[in-house]
Design an enzyme around this catalytic site. Structure first.
Site: not given
Ligand code: AMP
Ligand code: ZN
Length: 114
Positions: A100-101
């Site tokens: 994810h970006l």
């Molecule tokens: P990363 O640490 O780069 O893997 O980022 C994961 C991101 O996903 C974090 O910024 C979280 O806040 C976000 N996240 C986790 N669960 C959800 C969800 N159910 N819906 C939207 N974003 C989420």
């Protein structure tokens, strides 16, 4: 991938605030925003980490960045600027293993990141 959070958002099994979607990519608001705009742009195809990218993902990766700049323009912060981040694995603090970006905007960033 059966237990992937972002595949479940893609499939509508878990609610997400979808802000953009096309054939290859989807974008939704981060549940824990770090700025007034904090959007996650994902490929619809499950790809666990940047290390799993293959040559056949080139178009999808390009679409992710095109989506980012379009969203920034539509929301009026393209010129003031913004940050885009892909985290990878442990040292990158990746917590969701579907690439994810992060599109983060509408506040002043600092550098270097923590
Ligand atoms: P990363 O640490 O780069 O893997 O980022 C994961 C991101 O996903 C974090 O910024 C979280 O806040 C976000 N996240 C986790 N669960 C959800 C969800 N159910 N819906 C939207 N974003 C989420
Ligand atoms: Zn997934």
């Amino acid at each position: 991938m059966g237990d992937c959070l972002f595949c479940k958002i893609r499939d509508g099994e878990i609610p997400g605030e979808i802000v953009y979607e096309n054939e290859h990519v989807m974008a939704f608001n981060d549940i824990n925003p770090t700025a007034p705009t904090h959007i996650l742009i994902i490929p619809k195809e499950h790809i666990s980490t940047l290390n799993d990218l293959e040559d056949n993902h080139k178009q999808t990766v390009g679409e992710i960045f095109i989506a980012a700049k379009q969203i920034a323009a539509e929301r009026g912060f393209a010129e003031s600027g913004y940050r885009t981040v892909f985290n990878c694995n442990g040292h990158g603090q990746q917590t969701v293993f579907h690439i994810h970006l992060h599109l983060i905007g509408e506040r002043q960033m600092t550098w270097p990141p923590g």
